[in-house]
Design a protein around this motif. Structure first.
Motif, PDB file in Angstrom:
ATOM      1  N   ASP A 193      12.973  37.788  99.263  1.00  0.00           N
ATOM      2  CA  ASP A 193      12.814  37.146  98.060  1.00  0.00           C
ATOM      3  C   ASP A 193      13.712  35.953  97.991  1.00  0.00           C
ATOM      4  OD1 ASP A 193      11.043  38.398  96.012  1.00  0.00           O
ATOM      5  OD2 ASP A 193      11.792  40.057  97.371  1.00  0.00           O
ATOM      6  N   VAL A 194      13.740  34.839  97.453  1.00  0.00           N
ATOM      7  CA  VAL A 194      14.654  33.857  97.020  1.00  0.00           C
ATOM      8  C   VAL A 194      14.751  33.613  95.685  1.00  0.00           C
ATOM      9  CG1 VAL A 194      15.285  31.595  97.384  1.00  0.00           C
ATOM     10  CG2 VAL A 194      14.310  32.746  99.366  1.00  0.00           C
ATOM     11  N   TYR A 195      15.892  33.690  95.283  1.00  0.00           N
ATOM     12  CA  TYR A 195      16.001  33.469  93.418  1.00  0.00           C
ATOM     13  C   TYR A 195      16.931  32.020  93.352  1.00  0.00           C
ATOM     14  CZ  TYR A 195      14.694  38.402  93.343  1.00  0.00           C
ATOM     15  OH  TYR A 195      14.009  39.602  93.267  1.00  0.00           O
ATOM     16  N   GLY A 196      16.267  31.145  92.575  1.00  0.00           N
ATOM     17  CA  GLY A 196      16.996  30.033  92.262  1.00  0.00           C
ATOM     18  C   GLY A 196      17.246  29.935  90.816  1.00  0.00           C
ATOM     19  N   ILE A 197      17.135  28.573  90.250  1.00  0.00           N
ATOM     20  CA  ILE A 197      17.292  28.416  88.876  1.00  0.00           C
ATOM     21  C   ILE A 197      16.095  27.662  88.283  1.00  0.00           C
ATOM     22  CG2 ILE A 197      18.733  27.607  87.109  1.00  0.00           C
ATOM     23  CD1 ILE A 197      21.227  28.042  88.928  1.00  0.00           C
ATOM     24  N   SER A 198      15.432  28.178  87.345  1.00  0.00           N
ATOM     25  CA  SER A 198      14.498  27.467  86.819  1.00  0.00           C
ATOM     26  C   SER A 198      14.952  26.198  85.993  1.00  0.00           C
ATOM     27  CB  SER A 198      13.580  28.322  85.848  1.00  0.00           C
ATOM     28  OG  SER A 198      12.595  27.555  85.259  1.00  0.00           O
ATOM     29  N   ALA A 199      14.080  25.085  86.030  1.00  0.00           N
ATOM     30  CA  ALA A 199      14.273  23.979  85.067  1.00  0.00           C
ATOM     31  C   ALA A 199      12.866  23.302  84.991  1.00  0.00           C
ATOM     32  CB  ALA A 199      15.040  22.854  85.981  1.00  0.00           C
ATOM     33  N   HIS A 200      13.060  22.252  84.007  1.00  0.00           N
ATOM     34  CA  HIS A 200      11.966  21.384  83.761  1.00  0.00           C
ATOM     35  C   HIS A 200      11.401  20.641  84.981  1.00  0.00           C
ATOM     36  CE1 HIS A 200       8.757  18.824  82.031  1.00  0.00           C
ATOM     37  NE2 HIS A 200       8.854  19.609  80.613  1.00  0.00           N
ATOM     38  N   GLY A 201      10.158  20.507  85.191  1.00  0.00           N
ATOM     39  CA  GLY A 201       9.922  19.685  86.508  1.00  0.00           C
ATOM     40  C   GLY A 201      10.269  18.124  86.310  1.00  0.00           C
ATOM     41  N   SER A 202      10.542  17.838  85.207  1.00  0.00           N
ATOM     42  CA  SER A 202      11.157  16.311  85.186  1.00  0.00           C
ATOM     43  C   SER A 202      12.529  16.310  85.398  1.00  0.00           C
ATOM     44  CB  SER A 202      10.755  16.101  83.669  1.00  0.00           C
ATOM     45  OG  SER A 202      11.423  16.638  82.681  1.00  0.00           O
ATOM     46  N   ALA A 203      13.213  17.452  85.387  1.00  0.00           N
ATOM     47  CA  ALA A 203      14.634  17.382  85.689  1.00  0.00           C
ATOM     48  C   ALA A 203      15.243  18.565  86.679  1.00  0.00           C
ATOM     49  CB  ALA A 203      15.416  17.692  84.189  1.00  0.00           C
ATOM     50  N   PRO A 204      14.695  18.213  87.868  1.00  0.00           N
ATOM     51  CA  PRO A 204      14.812  19.171  88.942  1.00  0.00           C
ATOM     52  C   PRO A 204      16.320  19.257  89.354  1.00  0.00           C
ATOM     53  CG  PRO A 204      14.174  17.064  89.917  1.00  0.00           C
ATOM     54  CD  PRO A 204      14.034  16.855  88.517  1.00  0.00           C
ATOM     55  N   GLN A 205      17.267  17.955  88.914  1.00  0.00           N
ATOM     56  CA  GLN A 205      18.706  18.305  89.272  1.00  0.00           C
ATOM     57  C   GLN A 205      19.390  19.362  88.416  1.00  0.00           C
ATOM     58  OE1 GLN A 205      17.212  16.037  87.367  1.00  0.00           O
ATOM     59  NE2 GLN A 205      18.577  15.607  85.650  1.00  0.00           N
ATOM     60  N   LYS A 206      18.702  20.026  87.635  1.00  0.00           N
ATOM     61  CA  LYS A 206      19.182  20.962  86.622  1.00  0.00           C
ATOM     62  C   LYS A 206      18.763  22.413  87.206  1.00  0.00           C
ATOM     63  CE  LYS A 206      19.455  18.202  82.384  1.00  0.00           C
ATOM     64  NZ  LYS A 206      19.084  18.139  80.865  1.00  0.00           N
ATOM     65  N   GLY A 207      18.060  22.514  88.163  1.00  0.00           N
ATOM     66  CA  GLY A 207      17.617  23.818  88.756  1.00  0.00           C
ATOM     67  C   GLY A 207      17.994  23.937  90.180  1.00  0.00           C
ATOM     68  N   LEU A 208      17.551  24.882  90.666  1.00  0.00           N
ATOM     69  CA  LEU A 208      17.723  25.359  92.121  1.00  0.00           C
ATOM     70  C   LEU A 208      16.181  25.803  92.766  1.00  0.00           C
ATOM     71  CD1 LEU A 208      20.885  27.502  92.872  1.00  0.00           C
ATOM     72  CD2 LEU A 208      20.301  25.110  93.643  1.00  0.00           C
ATOM     73  N   ASP A 209      15.518  25.072  93.302  1.00  0.00           N
ATOM     74  CA  ASP A 209      13.941  25.078  93.450  1.00  0.00           C
ATOM     75  C   ASP A 209      13.797  26.239  94.716  1.00  0.00           C
ATOM     76  OD1 ASP A 209      11.494  25.064  94.289  1.00  0.00           O
ATOM     77  OD2 ASP A 209      11.421  22.872  94.074  1.00  0.00           O
ATOM     78  N   ALA A 210      13.510  27.322  94.368  1.00  0.00           N
ATOM     79  CA  ALA A 210      13.279  28.459  95.176  1.00  0.00           C
ATOM     80  C   ALA A 210      12.134  28.229  96.038  1.00  0.00           C
ATOM     81  CB  ALA A 210      13.055  29.813  94.242  1.00  0.00           C
ATOM     82  N   ILE A 211      11.200  27.664  95.656  1.00  0.00           N
ATOM     83  CA  ILE A 211       9.959  27.284  96.432  1.00  0.00           C
ATOM     84  C   ILE A 211      10.368  26.615  97.701  1.00  0.00           C
ATOM     85  CG2 ILE A 211       7.649  26.382  96.829  1.00  0.00           C
ATOM     86  CD1 ILE A 211       6.999  27.160  94.056  1.00  0.00           C
ATOM     87  N   ARG A 212      11.076  25.337  97.336  1.00  0.00           N
ATOM     88  CA  ARG A 212      11.472  24.340  98.527  1.00  0.00           C
ATOM     89  C   ARG A 212      12.498  25.271  99.510  1.00  0.00           C
ATOM     90  NH1 ARG A 212      11.231  19.178  99.443  1.00  0.00           N
ATOM     91  NH2 ARG A 212      12.900  18.151 100.584  1.00  0.00           N
ATOM     92  N   GLU A 213      13.289  26.043  98.870  1.00  0.00           N
ATOM     93  CA  GLU A 213      14.250  26.766 100.006  1.00  0.00           C
ATOM     94  C   GLU A 213      13.668  27.724 100.807  1.00  0.00           C
ATOM     95  OE1 GLU A 213      18.042  27.692 101.326  1.00  0.00           O
ATOM     96  OE2 GLU A 213      17.002  26.084 100.513  1.00  0.00           O
ATOM     97  N   MET A 214      12.547  28.336 100.074  1.00  0.00           N
ATOM     98  CA  MET A 214      11.486  29.424 100.930  1.00  0.00           C
ATOM     99  C   MET A 214      11.184  28.381 102.248  1.00  0.00           C
ATOM    100  SD  MET A 214      10.799  32.419 101.366  1.00  0.00           S
ATOM    101  CE  MET A 214      10.857  33.527  99.875  1.00  0.00           C
TER     102      MET A 214
END
Length: 391
Positions: A193-214
């Motif tokens: 399991d990888v846990y990141g931070i959710s954010a709006h798709g238009s502002a990816p810099q505000k999140g941590l993309d768990a799918i990309r990291e996986m």
């Protein structure tokens, strides 16, 4: 026609074996939930006169036939669970449980045991040892207690030798295959399991993309096998499932992947696990939170004595060319290893039972779909079990 040269007395059970296998094929159940299956087998074993030992909260049970308490106790193990996949056989005994099928052939294993048990109950005067049949739950799913739990509950208490078989629809009925030493691989199921931070798709810099990291982690898994393991020690690291995200226009806060590890020794299994830990350490350094869990089956190691006993039992009715010895270890895994490892000197062995028939167009590997088998294999397996008890 008794073309496989099983004993005429056993051959009289041919219709019993075919009906039993087809009855069981209709009611496949998932690991740990083999309620109808267990009852079907238990009722027959009780009818045959075996002494039953149930285990509360579990579907597994043992059935003993004791001819003389002073004699050794020999055990046969059969697994009972099925796979979470549709049954595409489309015949009059196809699964009645939607999304569940005996595509690994455990219906064969149970029927071989039940047929041998039926014969032995009627011919106790031929037995040289006491016998125990172990009906085991949950072989397919490493995450659910199976053989290890049965051992913990006492299924191997007093057992001096233990045997099992696994069918192989890619080999013709009337053949068996086995080896002394390593027969199947170490097998590990992993869940990450990888846990990141959710954010709006238009502002990816505000999140941590768990799918990309996986995806990065899975991509690097090939590096572990290529650069961390001995090239002369086989190793397979597979990702078979990945899930993540909830909606298309948001950065995913969580992703989960599941897969397997297959190796031929404990050391290589640990190397691959260590490699996964190194990869996910980079994720932690990047701000992600990760968890990983493992469930492992040790390799099945056939004991030389038990291996030879199977060769001799099969050789009493099969031609030598149909007994394929010293095969290359299989990369599949089996929790039967827990039972072998419990006996004194690890006296136990498993063999592969041909369950195909190329003339009939039956030539498929376990877990294929549809999965067909040649019912004539049932008496071949039962005869080997019987010979181990009576010779």
């Amino acid at each position: 026609m008794n073309k496989y040269n099983v004993s005429d007395t056993l051959f009289s059970l041919e219709q019993f074996s075919k009906k039993t296998r087809q009855d069981l094929h209709k009611i496949p159940e998932l690991s740990g939930r083999e309620f109808k299956t267990s009852k079907y087998c238990l009722d027959l074993m009780r009818f045959f006169g075996y002494t039953i030992k149930n285990y509360s909260d579990y579907t597994g049970f043992t059935a003993d036939l004791i001819i003389d308490p002073a004699k050794p106790l020999l055990a046969f193990r059969t697994d009972m669970d099925a796979l979470a996949m549709p049954d595409l056989t489309n015949n009059d005994h196809s699964s009645v449980h939607e999304g569940c099928a005996h595509n690994c052939g455990h219906d064969i294993h149970m029927t071989v045991a039940l047929t041998a048990a039926n014969y032995l109950s009627q011919h106790q005067h031929e037995m040289n040892v006491n016998v125990r049949f172990i009906f085991q739950m949950a072989e397919e799913d490493m995450r659910i207690p199976g053989a290890d739990k049965m051992v913990e509950l006492g299924c191997m208490d007093g057992v001096s030798e233990v045997y099992a078989l696994h069918n192989d629809g890619a080999e013709d009925t009337g053949t068996i295959a086995l080896t002394s030493g390593t027969l199947t691989s170490w097998g590990t199921t992993w869940t990450l399991d990888v846990y990141g931070i959710s954010a709006h798709g238009s502002a990816p810099q505000k999140g941590l993309d768990a799918i990309r990291e996986m995806c990065r982690i899975i991509d690097y898994m090939d590096y572990i096998v290529a650069k961390k393991t001995d090239p002369f020690s086989p190793a397979v690291l597979t990702c078979g499932m990945i899930n993540g995200g909830t909606i298309p226009n948001a950065i995913a806060a969580h992703a989960q992947a599941q897969g397997t590890i297959r190796t031929m020794d404990k050391e290589t299994d640990q190397i691959l696990k260590n490699g996964i830990q190194e990869i996910i350490a980079r994720s932690e350094a990047g701000g992600f939170r990760t968890t990983v869990s493992y469930a492992t089956y040790p390799a099945v190691e056939n004991h030389p004595y038990a291996y030879q006993r199977i060769i001799e039992a099969a050789g009493k009715f099969l031609p030598s060319e149909n007994i394929i010895a010293n095969i290359r270890p299989a990369t599949g895994s089996e929790d039967f290893s827990y039972m072998i490892n419990t006996t004194k000197d690890r006296r136990g062995a498993m063999f592969f039972l041909g369950s195909g028939n190329k003339e009939k167009g039956i030539d498929n590997f376990p877990h294929s779909n549809p999965y067909f088998i040649d019912d004539d294999c049932l008496l071949v397996g039962a005869q080997i079990f019987i010979n181990l008890v009576t010779h």
